[in-house]
Motif scaffolding. Structure first.
Motif, PDB file in Angstrom:
ATOM      1  N   GLY B 307       0.868  -1.177  -0.038  1.00  0.00           N
ATOM      2  CA  GLY B 307      -0.069   0.107  -0.108  1.00  0.00           C
ATOM      3  C   GLY B 307       0.815   1.553  -0.053  1.00  0.00           C
ATOM      4  O   GLY B 307       0.032   2.454   0.254  1.00  0.00           O
ATOM      5  N   GLY B 308       2.203   1.168  -0.209  1.00  0.00           N
ATOM      6  CA  GLY B 308       2.907   2.435  -0.336  1.00  0.00           C
ATOM      7  C   GLY B 308       4.210   2.369   0.321  1.00  0.00           C
ATOM      8  O   GLY B 308       4.806   1.191   0.254  1.00  0.00           O
ATOM      9  N   VAL B 309       4.854   3.517   0.941  1.00  0.00           N
ATOM     10  CA  VAL B 309       6.380   3.228   1.412  1.00  0.00           C
ATOM     11  C   VAL B 309       5.999   3.894   2.973  1.00  0.00           C
ATOM     12  O   VAL B 309       4.927   4.427   3.186  1.00  0.00           O
ATOM     13  CB  VAL B 309       7.107   4.114   0.605  1.00  0.00           C
ATOM     14  N   ARG B 310       7.210   3.541   3.477  1.00  0.00           N
ATOM     15  CA  ARG B 310       7.144   4.229   4.947  1.00  0.00           C
ATOM     16  C   ARG B 310       7.813   5.466   5.025  1.00  0.00           C
ATOM     17  O   ARG B 310       8.070   5.783   3.925  1.00  0.00           O
ATOM     18  CB  ARG B 310       7.914   3.236   5.921  1.00  0.00           C
ATOM     19  N   ASP B 311       7.480   6.246   6.150  1.00  0.00           N
ATOM     20  CA  ASP B 311       7.734   7.550   6.299  1.00  0.00           C
ATOM     21  C   ASP B 311       9.320   7.853   6.798  1.00  0.00           C
ATOM     22  O   ASP B 311       9.664   8.424   7.879  1.00  0.00           O
ATOM     23  CB  ASP B 311       6.893   8.275   7.518  1.00  0.00           C
TER      24      ASP B 311
END
Lengths: 133, 538
Positions: B307-311
């Motif tokens: 669902g995406g990447v980490r901050d």
């Protein structure tokens, strides 16, 4: 050339850890494990297994785990490389037997919901109190 | 495109996502349909996956064939009854490996086997054990017996050296020579069955798999975790945020530059351009630092989640990386131009290991190998993922098919990558926009395919989701797996002294590719080549 942004070894703050096990269930390599003894919870971090993914720091509800600037880890044996945190369990108010939750968990729950004196009783004392009513 | 599929006799299409189409085929029609799709419709055969479907309440085995073309990915689904046999299309070498893998791992029956020995498992594995079947526990260790199943060829006095499974992926390249001309070639790999797919299916949860996917390869790990996340995102129909797309594009290109610079440096080492080797490796070190500044790790970025990447990426990290990149850009471009105009490179590699366009098509070559042979197949353009539809870049294609054009493809691609990184760093505001990941709900029994263009070529991850955040099936097809069969076409007929260069030109994982046995057919003499650069008498 080292930058301060590189992920290092996770550090567990023993004052903040409440032994909930959220980090251990998130850890992809099983480097964080939770052991229960009779009156305490032992959280163990095997630094040799850790891949510095920082999932534990993300998962911790009490921000007890931080990623430090420590990069070199040396030890003669695997035991030397382990970081252990012992979290004492809460005790029953009437008989003094250890409960299932840690003392810090109970404290945190108390802060959130002020009226919670029943939870500091063990199963037997709970039954006793209900029967006494 | 759909019309062309209809011409090949395919009906009843269902859409998995915007680009993926699936349809059912009967096993007896399969060879004919594949021939039509690859040879007539010009589609690219990616791989096939054998799935033990008994856990899904069905009987036997299902095979998913993944075929891809422009803006279209086709999943052909075939149910095979337990006693039924599948025919291997002998004129399509690209299908050999994955069908034999399905035979070894899930117990598919093949009618005309090309490799009679155990193919993707060590010889010592018992015949009856199929490790990816659902009734086989992941913690089970089969009783192994030391046997050698690969047939030896008596007339040519082959000696196989002992295999030491010390590093992952040990490979044997066995070359039959007539004086100094290569007359035949054999490949035997897969000595260490690591069982990563089984671990991903049983032991790990789906959100932990990106980490192990990243550790499949030491050089292009990030592209594997991207492909895995894309597979899950396509199966569950997750739309990932703009900033995550840009971050993935940025890191994938950093990885591509780093991998290509390593390959070019090793090429320079092999053709005795030692000064360029050192310069390229120094340049690569700065690229590694860029990944380090951006994510916190030199390799194994650990930044991808479903669902995406980490901050991890902050504005100061991007500023720092941009400053380093502006220095690096001029240095790297200058070096690559110097290499491109090098007379030594042209003299040593021109006309060596030629692979024709037809051969590249039927062996299923991908990446720079295919593009050097005149096939413009690139996943970034054909099936755009991440943010590749927002950046402008071109695909270098050469038609000679020799080692020289493979080197040129990689040089040009590195220059294109530098351009892409420039464009993405210019969009820093979109890159930093939060949130970096979107929430999702886990749904069982969904099929998904994720493809990325790794530095070595197309990388395919196929998943079927299971219950409770677990995978039912996970299949990884690394790009080198698709490129190795092309060696049969490019090696035979060449001189022995070029064997190193040709094998290295497909960019196999060099650290793993550590021995090459040479058999002199005339003298019956065996020579061993280690580390791909030195030749010595055994």
């Amino acid at each position: 050339m080292l930058f301060h942004s590189i992920r290092g070894v996770p550090a567990i703050d023993p004052e903040k850890c409440m032994g909930c096990g959220a980090c251990a269930s998130k850890c992809p390599t099983d480097s964080l494990t939770l052991h229960r003894t009779r009156d305490s919870i032992l959280l163990e971090l095997n630094v040799a297994r850790c891949i510095r993914c920082a999932y534990c720091a993300e998962a911790c509800p009490n921000n007890a785990i931080t990623i430090e600037d420590k990069y070199t880890v040396i030890g003669r044996s695997r035991e030397e490389l382990a970081i252990r945190v012992i979290v004492p369990l809460a005790r029953c108010d009437s008989c003094g037997e250890p409960l299932r939750h840690s003392a810090r968990e109970v404290e945190l729950a108390r802060e959130k919901v002020p009226d919670l004196n029943v939870i500091k009783l063990c199963d037997k004392c709970k039954v006793k109190r209900v029967l006494a009513r | 495109m759909i019309d062309r599929l209809r011409e090949c006799g395919l009906r009843d299409f269902t859409y998995i996502d915007d680009e993926t189409v699936t349809t059912c085929v009967r096993p007896e029609e399969l060879s004919q349909i594949l021939r039509c799709l690859i040879l007539r419709a010009g589609l690219h055969f990616s791989t096939c996956v054998g799935v033990d479907v008994r856990g899904l309440g069905e009987q036997g085995i299902e095979i998913y064939y993944i075929v891809s073309g422009k803006k279209l990915r086709l999943l052909l689904r075939t149910s095979v009854a337990p006693s039924e046999k599948i025919e291997v299309p002998l004129d399509l070498p690209c299908t050999y490996w994955c069908l034999h893998e399905a035979r070894d791992l899930v117990g598919l029956n093949l009618r005309n086997e090309v490799y009679t020995y155990r193919f993707v498992l060590p010889d010592s594995y018992p015949r009856s054990v199929c490790p990816l079947r659902k009734d086989y526990q992941y913690s089970e260790r089969p009783l192994t017996k030391c046997v050698q199943e690969m047939p030896t060829r008596p007339e040519k006095a082959i000696t196989l050296f002992p295999h030491i499974p010390y590093f992952y992926e040990h490979e044997d390249f066995i070359v039959y020579v007539d004086v100094d001309k290569i007359v035949d070639f054999e490949y035997r790999g897969f000595y260490n069955h690591r069982g990563i797919e089984k671990v991903g299916e049983t032991r790990l949860k789906a959100d932990q798999v990106p980490f192990i996917a990243e550790r499949i390869c030491g050089i292009c790990g990030y592209t594997h975790s991207c492909a895995y996340c894309q597979a899950v995102e396509s199966a569950l129909r997750i739309d990932i945020p703009e900033s995550a797309r840009l971050t993935r594009t940025l890191l994938l290109e950093v990885e591509r530059i780093e991998s290509h610079l390593l390959w070019l440096a090793i090429l320079c080492y092999m053709i005795n351009l030692r000064d360029l080797f050192l310069k390229l490796m120094r340049c690569r070190e700065h690229v590694m630092s860029m990944g380090e500044i951006l994510t916190g790790n030199r390799k194994m970025y650990g930044i991808n989640v479903i669902g995406g990447v980490r901050d991890f990426i902050t504005s100061e990290r991007i500023e720092k990386a941009a400053r380093l990149f502006s220095e690096l850009k001029t240095q790297c471009t200058k070096l690559l131009q110097e290499l491109k105009s090098s007379e030594r490179l042209r003299a040593a590699t021109r006309g060596v290991g030629t692979l024709s366009r037809e051969d590249a098509l039927i062996t299923g070559a991908v990446g720079p190998v295919a593009r050097a042979s005149g096939i413009d197949y690139d996943v970034r353009k054909y099936l755009p993922y991440a943010a590749y539809s927002q950046v402008s870049f071109s695909i270098p294609v050469y038609s000679e098919g020799d080692v020289y054009s493979r080197a040129l493809v990689r040089i040009d691609e590195t220059l294109e990558s530098i351009d892409i990184i420039d464009q993405v760093l210019g969009m820093s505001r979109a890159l930093l926009e939060k949130p970096h990941r979107s929430e999702y709900e886990w749904l069982p029994c969904r099929v998904g395919v994720g493809m990325t263009e790794a530095p070595r070529g197309e990388d395919v991850h196929f998943i079927i989701t299971g219950h409770d955040l677990r995978l039912y099936r996970w299949r990884v097809r690394a790009p080198t797996y698709a490129n190795l069969p092309s060696l049969w076409k490019s090696l035979i007929g060449e001189k022995l002294e070029h064997a190193n260069l040709i094998i290295a030109s497909i960019d196999p994982c060099l650290a793993c590719t550590d021995r090459l046995v040479v058999v002199d057919t005339g003298l019956g003499k065996v020579r061993k080549i280690t580390r791909l650069v030195e030749v010595r008498e055994a």
